[in-house]
Scaffold this motif. Sequence first.
Motif, PDB file in Angstrom:
ATOM      1  N   SER A 135       6.057  13.486  -9.237  1.00 19.53           N
ATOM      2  CA  SER A 135       5.990  12.929  -7.886  1.00 19.53           C
ATOM      3  C   SER A 135       4.626  12.336  -7.543  1.00 19.53           C
ATOM      4  O   SER A 135       4.552  11.362  -6.798  1.00 19.53           O
ATOM      5  N   MET A 136       3.556  12.899  -8.082  1.00 19.32           N
ATOM      6  CA  MET A 136       2.225  12.434  -7.690  1.00 19.32           C
ATOM      7  C   MET A 136       1.377  11.906  -8.840  1.00 19.32           C
ATOM      8  O   MET A 136       0.311  11.344  -8.597  1.00 19.32           O
ATOM      9  N   GLY A 137       1.825  12.056 -10.058  1.00 27.31           N
ATOM     10  CA  GLY A 137       1.012  11.659 -11.210  1.00 27.31           C
ATOM     11  C   GLY A 137       0.657  10.188 -11.221  1.00 27.31           C
ATOM     12  O   GLY A 137      -0.483   9.809 -11.511  1.00 27.31           O
ATOM     13  N   LEU A 138       1.621   9.334 -10.884  1.00 31.15           N
ATOM     14  CA  LEU A 138       1.349   7.893 -10.881  1.00 31.15           C
ATOM     15  C   LEU A 138       0.350   7.502  -9.795  1.00 31.15           C
ATOM     16  O   LEU A 138      -0.463   6.596  -9.997  1.00 31.15           O
ATOM     17  N   LYS A 139       0.406   8.175  -8.674  1.00 32.70           N
ATOM     18  CA  LYS A 139      -0.552   7.879  -7.610  1.00 32.70           C
ATOM     19  C   LYS A 139      -1.975   8.205  -8.054  1.00 32.70           C
ATOM     20  O   LYS A 139      -2.914   7.447  -7.781  1.00 32.70           O
ATOM     21  N   ILE A 140      -2.130   9.314  -8.752  1.00 31.88           N
ATOM     22  CA  ILE A 140      -3.459   9.714  -9.218  1.00 31.88           C
ATOM     23  C   ILE A 140      -3.959   8.743 -10.284  1.00 31.88           C
ATOM     24  O   ILE A 140      -5.138   8.357 -10.287  1.00 31.88           O
ATOM     25  N   GLU A 141      -3.070   8.320 -11.165  1.00 31.80           N
ATOM     26  CA  GLU A 141      -3.466   7.334 -12.182  1.00 31.80           C
ATOM     27  C   GLU A 141      -3.825   5.999 -11.534  1.00 31.80           C
ATOM     28  O   GLU A 141      -4.746   5.307 -11.989  1.00 31.80           O
ATOM     29  N   GLN A 142      -3.111   5.615 -10.495  1.00 33.84           N
ATOM     30  CA  GLN A 142      -3.423   4.390  -9.764  1.00 33.84           C
ATOM     31  C   GLN A 142      -4.819   4.489  -9.147  1.00 33.84           C
ATOM     32  O   GLN A 142      -5.598   3.537  -9.185  1.00 33.84           O
ATOM     33  N   LEU A 143      -5.136   5.644  -8.609  1.00 36.79           N
ATOM     34  CA  LEU A 143      -6.447   5.853  -8.004  1.00 36.79           C
ATOM     35  C   LEU A 143      -7.552   5.731  -9.054  1.00 36.79           C
ATOM     36  O   LEU A 143      -8.587   5.099  -8.802  1.00 36.79           O
TER      37      LEU A 143
END
Length: 152
Positions: A135-143
């Motif tokens: 759920s949140m892994g892609l957001k962290i990688e985007q950051l």
Amino acid sequence: MNRRAKLSLFNSFFRIRHPFRQSPIAPFTPPTHVASTAKFHSFSIIPSTHFAIRPNPRSFSGGSGALDHTKEVDTINLKFAEAREEIEMALESKDTVYFDEEAECARTAVNEVVGMFEGLLARLPERERAALQRSMGLKIEQLKAELRQLDD
């Protein structure tokens, strides 16, 4: 209309009131008779344990683990939004003298978000860790990728 009636009307509508004069209206006096309270519900018959604070019964069930981490996930999401704003401000000031300071603030904010996310992942059991990673892994990688743009 006669003169006296006009003067009386004038006085009643346009008379200047003096703040320290006693009002002609009598003060409120409570009634002397008391209404019977036998018809009303009495809270005295309810035992005192009825309103006692009791622990959350869901905290003893097996599904309360997800509820415990929602506050931390909300905090991470809030910090994520703040870090994105810091990156945007740093990118806007790329060709100015303020860039180094803005970039350092962005790096600090991103490192804080990544640290909170990885700390939460480390504390979760495998099943919940995989769900949070999805759920949140892609957001962290985007950051992280947006932070790398600052170095270019």
